[in-house]
Design a protein around this motif. Structure first.
Motif, PDB file in Angstrom:
ATOM      1  N   GLY A   1     -29.739  10.967  -5.030  1.00  0.00           N
ATOM      2  CA  GLY A   1     -31.112  10.548  -4.758  1.00  0.00           C
ATOM      3  C   GLY A   1     -31.527  10.806  -3.323  1.00  0.00           C
ATOM      4  N   ARG A   2     -31.130  11.939  -2.789  1.00  0.00           N
ATOM      5  CA  ARG A   2     -31.375  12.223  -1.372  1.00  0.00           C
ATOM      6  C   ARG A   2     -32.864  12.212  -1.025  1.00  0.00           C
ATOM      7  NH1 ARG A   2     -26.717  15.693  -2.366  1.00  0.00           N
ATOM      8  NH2 ARG A   2     -24.994  15.123  -0.962  1.00  0.00           N
ATOM      9  N   ALA A   3     -33.694  12.769  -1.885  1.00  0.00           N
ATOM     10  CA  ALA A   3     -35.133  12.814  -1.598  1.00  0.00           C
ATOM     11  C   ALA A   3     -35.737  11.412  -1.594  1.00  0.00           C
ATOM     12  CB  ALA A   3     -35.839  13.694  -2.624  1.00  0.00           C
ATOM     13  N   GLU A   4     -35.321  10.572  -2.551  1.00  0.00           N
ATOM     14  CA  GLU A   4     -35.817   9.195  -2.607  1.00  0.00           C
ATOM     15  C   GLU A   4     -35.411   8.404  -1.363  1.00  0.00           C
ATOM     16  OE1 GLU A   4     -35.259   7.535  -6.884  1.00  0.00           O
ATOM     17  OE2 GLU A   4     -33.650   8.977  -6.496  1.00  0.00           O
ATOM     18  N   LYS A   5     -34.176   8.595  -0.937  1.00  0.00           N
ATOM     19  CA  LYS A   5     -33.687   7.876   0.239  1.00  0.00           C
ATOM     20  C   LYS A   5     -34.413   8.338   1.501  1.00  0.00           C
ATOM     21  CE  LYS A   5     -29.135   7.020  -1.776  1.00  0.00           C
ATOM     22  NZ  LYS A   5     -27.711   7.432  -1.818  1.00  0.00           N
ATOM     23  N   LYS A   6     -34.683   9.627   1.571  1.00  0.00           N
ATOM     24  CA  LYS A   6     -35.435  10.154   2.713  1.00  0.00           C
ATOM     25  C   LYS A   6     -36.827   9.541   2.762  1.00  0.00           C
ATOM     26  CE  LYS A   6     -36.778  14.526   4.909  1.00  0.00           C
ATOM     27  NZ  LYS A   6     -36.743  16.015   4.789  1.00  0.00           N
ATOM     28  N   ALA A   7     -37.455   9.366   1.596  1.00  0.00           N
ATOM     29  CA  ALA A   7     -38.785   8.760   1.539  1.00  0.00           C
ATOM     30  C   ALA A   7     -38.742   7.289   1.945  1.00  0.00           C
ATOM     31  CB  ALA A   7     -39.358   8.904   0.132  1.00  0.00           C
ATOM     32  N   LEU A   8     -37.630   6.622   1.637  1.00  0.00           N
ATOM     33  CA  LEU A   8     -37.481   5.202   1.968  1.00  0.00           C
ATOM     34  C   LEU A   8     -37.400   4.971   3.469  1.00  0.00           C
ATOM     35  CD1 LEU A   8     -36.907   2.226   1.045  1.00  0.00           C
ATOM     36  CD2 LEU A   8     -34.474   2.858   0.999  1.00  0.00           C
ATOM     37  N   VAL A   9     -36.769   5.889   4.205  1.00  0.00           N
ATOM     38  CA  VAL A   9     -36.508   5.648   5.624  1.00  0.00           C
ATOM     39  C   VAL A   9     -37.415   6.444   6.558  1.00  0.00           C
ATOM     40  CG1 VAL A   9     -34.089   5.103   5.154  1.00  0.00           C
ATOM     41  CG2 VAL A   9     -34.707   7.442   5.769  1.00  0.00           C
ATOM     42  N   ARG A  10     -38.299   7.275   6.023  1.00  0.00           N
ATOM     43  CA  ARG A  10     -39.141   8.073   6.912  1.00  0.00           C
ATOM     44  C   ARG A  10     -40.195   7.196   7.596  1.00  0.00           C
ATOM     45  NH1 ARG A  10     -41.613  11.469   1.876  1.00  0.00           N
ATOM     46  NH2 ARG A  10     -43.169   9.938   1.149  1.00  0.00           N
TER      47      ARG A  10
END
Length: 333
Positions: free
Chosen positions: A102-111
């Motif tokens: 879920g790399r894209a989801e995690k990136k969206a969470l912390v951006r």
């Protein structure tokens, strides 16, 4: 270590649910004690820095793993080394399933901009999904913790606390962004000892610098605080953790180690957040203490805690030691 610890309840539940299944678990040799006593699981310890170093070493490992004659390959890591191993297995025709991190989801969470703040799939469920894609059923709600047998040394040590409450505290994290300030941890320790005369504290951690700091914590009350660093080996530390009334930790591996054995876990989070999927297994939301997001809406900043920001000190001020103690005392009583 936390990632490996989180595989334990998944693999045990998988094997309990599918009695015809056998598993070959491949990881660093140090982690072998985590998998002791799990029926039909064979642990293969590997030295990736020497014996199986580089592509040639991984090819040698591939040939050795083939001798187990596996039916399927499950990649729970999805990093360069496992991708190379996957390539070798795929060229030999093996069916392979890979974790979706879920790399894209995690990136969206912390951006910083346009943050998508919502709970993501837990890492435990991501591991379970790998085996579901291979056709196996498992429900992590069915997980049954199993306590490890005690060594003579650990049994003798625990005899000193008959009739007492033993709390574990793991006061350190791999990154500064996850590290609750040590002076606040000292206050937590002092308040616990003052408010409950039956409380004894075991300190967990590794590394020379950490040991020195835990030695200082131990001095608060040597009769009721024990620094376990360099006293017990990893297998014995797991035995101790399994007998705790509660573990208080950062967003770190020790929380996951305690959860393996069904021990209640209180975790403190800084620039990371439980929504990224790394909360200890089966711990209620109220056991996860986070900073005031109204004051710090930019949080979380990082999935792994390797980022900081200018107002770190103010961030930690929103988590007072009293808040932690007020979570711990009702659980142990």
């Amino acid at each position: 270590m936390g990632d490996v610890a989180m595989t334990v309840p998944v693999l045990k539940t998988l094997l309990d649910t599918n009695p015809e299944l056998e598993i070959i678990m491949v990881s660093r040799s140090f982690f072998a004690p985590l998998f002791n006593g799990i029926p039909r699981l064979t642990f293969v310890g590997v030295d990736l820095k020497n014996q199986y170093k580089g592509v040639a070493g991984l090819y040698r490992l591939f040939k050795e793993l083939k001798t187990f004659q596996p039916d399927y390959i499950a990649d729970l890591h999805d990093v360069l080394r496992t991708k190379i191993l996957r390539f070798f297995f795929s060229m030999s025709g093996y069916k392979i399933a890979v974790i979706d991190k879920g790399r894209a989801e995690k990136k969206a969470l912390v951006r910083a901009q346009n943050k998508v703040f919502k709970p993501l799939l837990s890492t435990h469920e991501r591991y379970a999904g790998v085996f579901r894609r291979l056709g196996y059923q498992l429900n992590l709600e069915d997980y049954q913790p199993a306590l490890p047998p005690l060594s003579a040394q650990v049994r003798l040590f625990l005899d000193n606390f008959q009739g007492q409450k033993i709390i574990g505290i793991a006061p350190f994290a791999a990154h500064k962004g996850k590290q609750y300030p040590l002076d606040k941890i000292e206050k937590v320790v002092q308040m616990l000892l003052e408010k409950d005369e039956e409380v004894n504290i075991l300190l967990f951690g590794g590394g020379k610098e950490e040991k020195k700091k835990m030695d200082e914590l131990e001095k608060i009350n040597r009769n009721r605080i024990v620094n376990t660093a360099e006293v017990f080996d990893f297998e014995e530390e797991l035995q101790l953790i399994s007998r705790l009334k509660l573990m208080f930790s950062m967003d770190s591996a020790n929380g996951h180690l305690a959860a393996i054995y069904g021990v209640p876990v209180i975790t403190v989070w800084g620039v990371t957040h439980p929504y990224a999927g790394f909360a200890p297994l089966h711990q209620p939301v109220e056991n996860q203490i986070i900073p005031d997001l109204n004051r710090f809406p930019q949080l979380p900043l990082s999935v792994y805690g390797n980022k900081t920001f200018e107002r770190m000190e103010q961030m930690w001020e929103t988590i007072e030691p009293e808040m932690i103690v007020d979570k711990i005392l009702p659980i142990i009583n």
